[in-house]
Motif scaffolding. Structure first.
Motif, PDB file in Angstrom:
ATOM      1  N   ARG A 154       0.861  -1.184   0.000  1.00  0.00           N
ATOM      2  CA  ARG A 154       0.000   0.000   0.000  1.00  0.00           C
ATOM      3  C   ARG A 154       0.892   1.227   0.000  1.00  0.00           C
ATOM      4  NH1 ARG A 154       0.234  -2.294   4.854  1.00  0.00           N
ATOM      5  NH2 ARG A 154      -1.409  -3.739   4.286  1.00  0.00           N
ATOM      6  N   PRO A 155       0.418   2.362  -0.483  1.00  0.00           N
ATOM      7  CA  PRO A 155       1.252   3.571  -0.515  1.00  0.00           C
ATOM      8  C   PRO A 155       1.662   4.000   0.896  1.00  0.00           C
ATOM      9  CG  PRO A 155      -0.695   3.825  -1.904  1.00  0.00           C
ATOM     10  CD  PRO A 155      -0.910   2.582  -1.099  1.00  0.00           C
ATOM     11  N   LYS A 215       2.774   7.252   3.033  1.00  0.00           N
ATOM     12  CA  LYS A 215       2.734   8.710   2.951  1.00  0.00           C
ATOM     13  C   LYS A 215       4.128   9.299   3.126  1.00  0.00           C
ATOM     14  CE  LYS A 215      -2.003   9.160   4.687  1.00  0.00           C
ATOM     15  NZ  LYS A 215      -2.859   9.719   5.762  1.00  0.00           N
ATOM     16  N   LYS A 216       4.388  10.406   2.435  1.00  0.00           N
ATOM     17  CA  LYS A 216       5.710  11.006   2.449  1.00  0.00           C
ATOM     18  C   LYS A 216       6.107  11.484   3.839  1.00  0.00           C
ATOM     19  CE  LYS A 216       8.654  14.027  -0.312  1.00  0.00           C
ATOM     20  NZ  LYS A 216       8.708  14.984  -1.434  1.00  0.00           N
ATOM     21  N   ARG A 263      12.256   9.120  -2.314  1.00  0.00           N
ATOM     22  CA  ARG A 263      11.414  10.309  -2.483  1.00  0.00           C
ATOM     23  C   ARG A 263      11.760  11.433  -1.511  1.00  0.00           C
ATOM     24  NH1 ARG A 263       5.749   7.726  -1.535  1.00  0.00           N
ATOM     25  NH2 ARG A 263       5.132   9.926  -1.502  1.00  0.00           N
TER      26      ARG A 263
END
Length: 272
Positions: free
Chosen positions: A214-215, A217-218, A266
């Protein structure tokens, strides 16, 4: 390549590349903890500064499944430091060292314009946990909850206040989990520069990428100063790892699977 990685790349040495240098059954690790880089004296008292400096360094030993035995302290102190503040520093170093069975065996002190600390930890291990060892299909996980340390750091930078038990000040190390689970883990390291940045180090060490379930969060992936543990393991050992996490009351998040593809960090570099 960022400037930190470029500088490290100038030293061609088989012992460089993990949280510490493994020579025979001994791990040598060293971290800096500098005023106005890692902390401000307005944020923490001298006892807390010394305690966190020790914990940050002990984290590297635990990440390699090593038991810390000895510490060497280097403390650069401003000329206006008081004797009471020196006693607070000494108490912070000594109390954390005693908790983890570490003997402080020496070091150096000098005068400086700021309070800067470096610590060398000498540890012992019979089964070292390295960054290398991740294989295709292995699961990737981390301990604890990420994001709070970075959030509290932003509050402090913006002149806000944080809770006295904030994770930014009071690190919780995962020694019980790592020591009890090491035989099932294929690789490991601590999360000091942020999840995404440290996944980049695992990726480089193992020439692998990750398929995330699942993604992430940054604000969670880029939160540094967490000192949780990042590790990989064979999915066949999932039950054993989760059982040991439960026994040590360690929250575990399984976030990805190792695959043969590239990985892109990222986050911005923390140090340069």
């Amino acid at each position: 390549m960022n400037l930190e990685n470029y500088f490290i790349s100038q030293f061609k040495n088989a012992h460089i590349g993990d949280d510490g240098a493994l020579i025979d059954d001994t791990v040598y690790s060293k971290d800096a903890f500098f005023e106005d880089v890692h902390f401000k004296k307005e944020w923490m008292n001298h006892y807390q500064i010394a305690s966190k400096a020790m914990m940050v360094n002990i984290s590297d030993a635990i990440a390699m499944n090593a038991k810390p035995k000895y510490a060497l302290l280097s403390v650069a102190m401003p000329k206006d430091i008081t004797k009471a503040q020196m006693r607070e520093l000494a108490a912070g170093f000594q109390n954390v060292a005693a908790k983890y069975g570490i003997e402080i065996i020496g070091g150096d002190t000098i005068s400086n314009v700021k309070l800067d600390i470096t610590i060398t930890i000498v540890s012992k291990t019979k089964k070292p946990l390295m960054r290398r060892g991740l294989k295709k299909g292995h699961l990737i996980a981390y301990t604890g909850n990420l994001g709070r340390s970075g959030k509290d750091l932003k509050r402090l930078i913006n002149l806000g206040k944080i809770h006295k038990k904030s994770k930014f000040v009071n690190i919780e190390l995962r020694d019980k989990f790592i020591y009890n689970s090491a035989r099932f883990l294929s690789c490991g390291m601590d999360i000091s520069d942020g999840l995404f940045s440290d996944l980049d180090k695992l990726s480089s060490a193992n020439k692998s990428g990750f398929n995330f379930y699942r993604p992430v969060k940054k604000n969670i992936g880029c939160s540094g100063e967490e000192y949780e543990m990042l590790f990989g393991f064979d999915k066949r050992d999932k039950k054993a790892v989760l059982r040991r996490a439960k026994l040590s009351r360690t929250p575990i998040s399984i976030i990805a699977q190792s695959v043969r593809k590239s990985y892109k960090n990222r986050c911005k570099a923390h140090h340069f």
